[in-house]
Design an enzyme around this catalytic site. Structure first.
Site, PDB file in Angstrom:
ATOM      1  N   ASP A 149      -8.970  -3.051 -12.445  1.00 49.20           N
ATOM      2  CA  ASP A 149      -9.291  -3.274 -11.040  1.00 49.20           C
ATOM      3  C   ASP A 149      -9.270  -4.772 -10.734  1.00 49.20           C
ATOM      4  OD1 ASP A 149     -10.456  -3.436  -8.537  1.00 49.20           O
ATOM      5  OD2 ASP A 149     -12.228  -2.271  -9.038  1.00 49.20           O
TER       6      ASP A 149
ATOM      7  N   ASP B 184       0.523  -1.427   0.251  1.00 45.66           N
ATOM      8  CA  ASP B 184       0.666  -0.284   1.160  1.00 45.66           C
ATOM      9  C   ASP B 184       0.143  -0.639   2.551  1.00 45.66           C
ATOM     10  OD1 ASP B 184       1.910   1.622  -0.389  1.00 45.66           O
ATOM     11  OD2 ASP B 184       0.047   2.332  -1.280  1.00 45.66           O
TER      12      ASP B 184
ATOM     13  N   ASP C 248       6.849  -5.564   4.727  1.00 45.68           N
ATOM     14  CA  ASP C 248       7.986  -5.149   5.565  1.00 45.68           C
ATOM     15  C   ASP C 248       7.517  -4.283   6.735  1.00 45.68           C
ATOM     16  OD1 ASP C 248       7.278  -2.825   4.283  1.00 45.68           O
ATOM     17  OD2 ASP C 248       9.218  -2.459   3.335  1.00 45.68           O
TER      18      ASP C 248
ATOM     19  N   GLU D  50      14.674  -4.251   0.069  1.00 49.60           N
ATOM     20  CA  GLU D  50      14.792  -5.220   1.164  1.00 49.60           C
ATOM     21  C   GLU D  50      16.232  -5.358   1.616  1.00 49.60           C
ATOM     22  OE1 GLU D  50      12.309  -8.966   1.017  1.00 49.60           O
ATOM     23  OE2 GLU D  50      12.066  -8.220  -1.031  1.00 49.60           O
TER      24      GLU D  50
END
Length: 273
Positions: free
Chosen positions: A158, A181, A217, A255
């Protein structure tokens, strides 16, 4: 467009890999979310999904994934050298890397393509990379072996606990967070990795002049990241808003495909005052 790293925030602020299987705690079971709750950009077959924000969940949850033969061999042969044990004490970076050099933290490196490239083109720096997804760790170790890279060390733990317990204040020269995310639905925004408490921790770990480089993105997430970083008083933007893509960060195949379709990528680079 991009294969996102799958990192999100847990109930207590820990950074988590998120999976679709049920999680049983001491007093309750968290069922898998509806497929509509999956994060934007996940690839077909990706089992990443949300885990409810409950205070009984205190650390990351490993997502499922198949380790290839090559990754398994790399884990076995190179893991003992390049994968560090988590210890709740300050990291002795010169001992871990075998040299004194600027230290860069990366949170969530996915399958390690960009990480290996950056380490190769910046041999003068040491890269401490947090990732809990075993196939990703194996893939990066495989690239380390194939490309004779010696300036990467990996922590399968973690990242918040690593920051809290292994990285003292003013111990980092840079931080990389690439394509976390985006959790594009509004009700899921609290799961996004880039939040003020984490950025405050990271800013305090940077040396004066050290940098924080984020890339996404997903344009709405880019706007939130810009807002969060701009609000942190220890940081200052190196650009008016979004930065040109630094030459060390490579374009991934995702990308390139997205750019051909007219999609964008937003880089943000802030420095510690």
């Amino acid at each position: 467009m991009h294969s996102h790293s799958g990192w999100g925030l847990g109930a207590t602020g820990s950074i988590k890999k998120l999976q679709s299987t049920s999680v049983t705690t001491s007093n309750q079971t968290i069922d898998p979310p509806h497929p509509d709750d999956a994060p934007h950009g996940g690839e077909a077959g990706d089992t990443s999904a949300g885990v409810a924000h409950l205070r009984t969940i205190k650390s990351y949850v490993l997502r499922t994934g198949r380790v290839t033969t090559g990754q398994a061999k790399a884990l076995e042969t190179l893991g003992p050298r390049f994968v560090l044990d988590y210890e709740a004490k300050a990291l002795d970076a010169p001992a871990a890397f075998g040299r004194e050099a600027p230290l860069i933290l990366e949170i969530g490196f996915g399958m390690g393509d960009a990480t290996a490239h950056i380490a190769k083109v910046r041999p003068q720096d040491n890269f401490l990379c947090c990732e809990v997804h075993e196939p990703g760790v194996g893939a990066l170790l495989k690239r380390i072996g194939e490309n004779d890279i010696d300036n990467i060390r990996i922590l399968r733990h973690d990242a918040v606990e690593v920051i809290d317990h292994m990285l003292p204040e003013a111990s980092l020269d840079g931080v990389h967070i690439f394509f976390p995310d985006p959790w594009h639905k509004k009700r899921h925004h609290k799961r996004r990795l880039i939040q003020p408490p984490l950025i405050a921790k990271l800013a305090s770990r940077l040396k004066p002049g050290g940098y924080l480089h984020c890339a996404t993105d997903w344009e709405p997430y880019a706007g939130q990241i810009l807002q969060v970083l701009s609000a942190e008083t220890l940081l200052e933007n190196t650009a008016k808003d979004y930065a040109p893509q630094p030459d060390y960060r490579p374009l991934t195949k995702f990308e390139n495909r997205g750019l051909r379709l007219g999609h964008g990528v937003w880089d943000l680079v802030f420095r510690r005052r």
